[in-house]
Structures are given as C-alpha cells and as structure tokens.
Design an enzyme around this catalytic site. Structure first.
Site, PDB file in Angstrom:
ATOM      1  N   CYS A   1       0.841  -1.206   0.000  1.00  0.00           N
ATOM      2  CA  CYS A   1       0.000   0.000   0.000  1.00  0.00           C
ATOM      3  C   CYS A   1       0.875   1.254   0.000  1.00  0.00           C
ATOM      4  O   CYS A   1       1.983   1.251   0.540  1.00  0.00           O
ATOM      5  CB  CYS A   1      -0.903  -0.006   1.238  1.00  0.00           C
ATOM      6  SG  CYS A   1      -2.042   1.408   1.285  1.00  0.00           S
TER       7      CYS A   1
ATOM      8  N   ASP B   1       0.374   3.826   1.673  1.00  0.00           N
ATOM      9  CA  ASP B   1       0.289   4.460   2.993  1.00  0.00           C
ATOM     10  C   ASP B   1       1.676   4.856   3.519  1.00  0.00           C
ATOM     11  O   ASP B   1       2.595   4.029   3.535  1.00  0.00           O
ATOM     12  CB  ASP B   1      -0.377   3.459   3.960  1.00  0.00           C
ATOM     13  CG  ASP B   1      -0.792   4.116   5.263  1.00  0.00           C
ATOM     14  OD1 ASP B   1       0.080   4.715   5.938  1.00  0.00           O
ATOM     15  OD2 ASP B   1      -1.976   4.030   5.621  1.00  0.00           O
TER      16      ASP B   1
ATOM     17  N   ARG C   1       2.774   5.237   6.341  1.00  0.00           N
ATOM     18  CA  ARG C   1       3.248   4.553   7.557  1.00  0.00           C
ATOM     19  C   ARG C   1       3.817   3.173   7.269  1.00  0.00           C
ATOM     20  O   ARG C   1       4.436   2.557   8.127  1.00  0.00           O
ATOM     21  CB  ARG C   1       2.085   4.416   8.555  1.00  0.00           C
ATOM     22  CG  ARG C   1       1.493   5.740   8.984  1.00  0.00           C
ATOM     23  CD  ARG C   1       0.135   5.531   9.627  1.00  0.00           C
ATOM     24  NE  ARG C   1      -0.831   4.972   8.693  1.00  0.00           N
ATOM     25  CZ  ARG C   1      -2.072   4.599   9.022  1.00  0.00           C
ATOM     26  NH1 ARG C   1      -2.477   4.698  10.273  1.00  0.00           N
ATOM     27  NH2 ARG C   1      -2.891   4.117   8.117  1.00  0.00           N
TER      28      ARG C   1
ATOM     29  N   HIS D   1      -2.042  -4.008   5.105  1.00  0.00           N
ATOM     30  CA  HIS D   1      -1.780  -3.540   6.467  1.00  0.00           C
ATOM     31  C   HIS D   1      -3.093  -3.214   7.171  1.00  0.00           C
ATOM     32  O   HIS D   1      -4.038  -2.752   6.541  1.00  0.00           O
ATOM     33  CB  HIS D   1      -0.848  -2.320   6.466  1.00  0.00           C
ATOM     34  CG  HIS D   1      -1.474  -1.082   5.885  1.00  0.00           C
ATOM     35  ND1 HIS D   1      -1.948  -0.052   6.668  1.00  0.00           N
ATOM     36  CD2 HIS D   1      -1.717  -0.718   4.606  1.00  0.00           C
ATOM     37  CE1 HIS D   1      -2.449   0.888   5.880  1.00  0.00           C
ATOM     38  NE2 HIS D   1      -2.324   0.518   4.623  1.00  0.00           N
TER      39      HIS D   1
ATOM     40  N   CYS E   1      -5.930   0.200   7.104  1.00  0.00           N
ATOM     41  CA  CYS E   1      -5.727   0.702   5.747  1.00  0.00           C
ATOM     42  C   CYS E   1      -6.904   1.617   5.362  1.00  0.00           C
ATOM     43  O   CYS E   1      -8.055   1.194   5.380  1.00  0.00           O
ATOM     44  CB  CYS E   1      -5.630  -0.478   4.773  1.00  0.00           C
ATOM     45  SG  CYS E   1      -5.384   0.040   3.055  1.00  0.00           S
TER      46      CYS E   1
HETATM   47 ZN   LIG Z   1      -3.377   1.175   3.013  1.00  0.00          ZN
END
Ligand SMILES: [Zn+2]
Length: 209
Positions: free
Chosen positions: A41, A43, A45, A97, A100
């Site tokens: 992803c 993302d 993080r 994750h 998400c």
């Molecule tokens: Zn995600």
C-alpha cells in the site's frame, strides 16, 4: 517536515554508505537482481524496505492504494510482467496492512469521485467474502479480516496472470500474502493455502503455454 531537509539527509546518507563501502554506488549502478517483488500500500506509515530490513537492490517494489492488483490495471500488470519475466524474481509478495484507509473507505458508502472505480475493486472482495465477513460482529475485527481477505484476493489476481502461472510451473515461483500490523510493527505471514485456492480456481483461470 522541511522539504530542504531531505537533501541534507541525502548528503548524509551518501556519506554513510560510502564510508561503509567506497564502491557502493558504483556497484548499485551496475544493475539489479532482486529476488522479491513486493506489492504494498502507498500508505506513508508502511515503509516497505524499512519494515523488511532490506536495502537498495533487494526488492522490486510496487505500491498503490490498498495494495491492489486489478486485472486490467496496466501499471501493476506491467510491474508483474517485468519482475517475473525479466528480473526473474523468486517470490511475489502482496502485503496489506491493518488500519488501511483504502480498505476502510470501501467499507463505507461515501461517493469519493475519481476514487470510486479503484475502491470498487476492494468492494468486490467484500462481495466475494460477504458471508464470512458479515458473521464478524466486532467492526474492528471485521475491518482486519477484510484487510486479510483483500490480500488473499490480490494474491489470486497475481496467480491469474499467465507470467506467474508459467513461472510457478517452470521455476517454482512462490506467492505470499502478508499483513503489516501498524499497531505492533509486526509483519504477519497469512500462510495462505494456495494449493487449496488453486485447486478451486485453476479450472477457470488456467492458461497453458
Ligand atoms: Zn493502506
């Protein structure tokens, strides 16, 4: 974060690398032969290389919202083709994750404009597994399970491709489904039983050479 700081960080990083190994960048410029294709992803993080403890040259990486492998997405299909056919990676990993945002958005009914068709691919996963998901009363637990099932379905999408099927037959390429737990920092192998899934789906998706 000050954007200028990034260039200072980069200078420090170059110095660190060179002091550890003077030929580091010379070697890096000679080519890549990663053994793993990682699909994760976007993302911020979920910093793929950092969480796996790997460095430049180790992993071929593709990231998008909610680690999707849509069947008609030329971007992810090209990445798979290049990694499997040309780089000859030995492993393909789909890593989701918990928490998400993309998966969360697909659990809600807001109209998100341009994002709708992308999120629809995630909604399709919910539809396929609706029975199992609707049995989970706790919303947080259902959200987590949805993340895991999305990883599983994206692994299935990876396996649907002719390149991957050929590499599984000819050189034992393996496909893995993982989840990164942001809450603990732990990487979890979902240990997806691909033999059972393949038995179920290959009648429909099998592509011969
Ligand atoms: Zn995600």
């Amino acid at each position: 974060m000050d954007i200028k700081k990034i260039f200072e960080n980069n200078k420090e990083w170059v110095q660190e690398r060179l002091s550890a190994e003077p030929e580091y960048f010379k070697k890096l410029s000679q080519g890549q032969s990663p053994k793993i294709l990682y699909i994760g992803c976007s993302d911020s993080r979920v910093s793929s290389e950092e969480l796996m403890g790997v460095g430049p040259g180790d992993v071929f990486v593709h990231r998008n919202i909610a680690n999707m492998v849509p069947n008609t997405d030329l971007n992810s299909m090209s990445v798979i083709n290049y990694a499997v056919e040309h780089l000859e990676v030995e492993h393909v990993v789909v890593c989701g994750h918990y928490y998400c945002g993309g998966v969360k958005a697909a659990m809600q009914s807001s109209d998100l404009g341009l994002l709708n068709p992308w999120l629809r691919n995630i909604r399709d996963v919910y539809r396929i597994h609706k029975e199992e998901l609707s049995l989970i009363e706790d919303e947080d637990e259902r959200y987590k399970k949805f993340v895991e099932l999305n990883v599983q379905e994206q692994c299935v999408n990876v396996i649907k491709t002719a390149d991957v099927q050929k590499a599984i037959r000819k050189r034992n390429l393996s496909v893995h489904g993982w989840v990164f737990d942001i809450h603990s920092g732990k990487l979890i192998d979902l240990k997806i039983d691909f033999d059972a899934i393949l038995e179920n789906i290959m009648e429909i998706y099998r592509l011969d050479d």
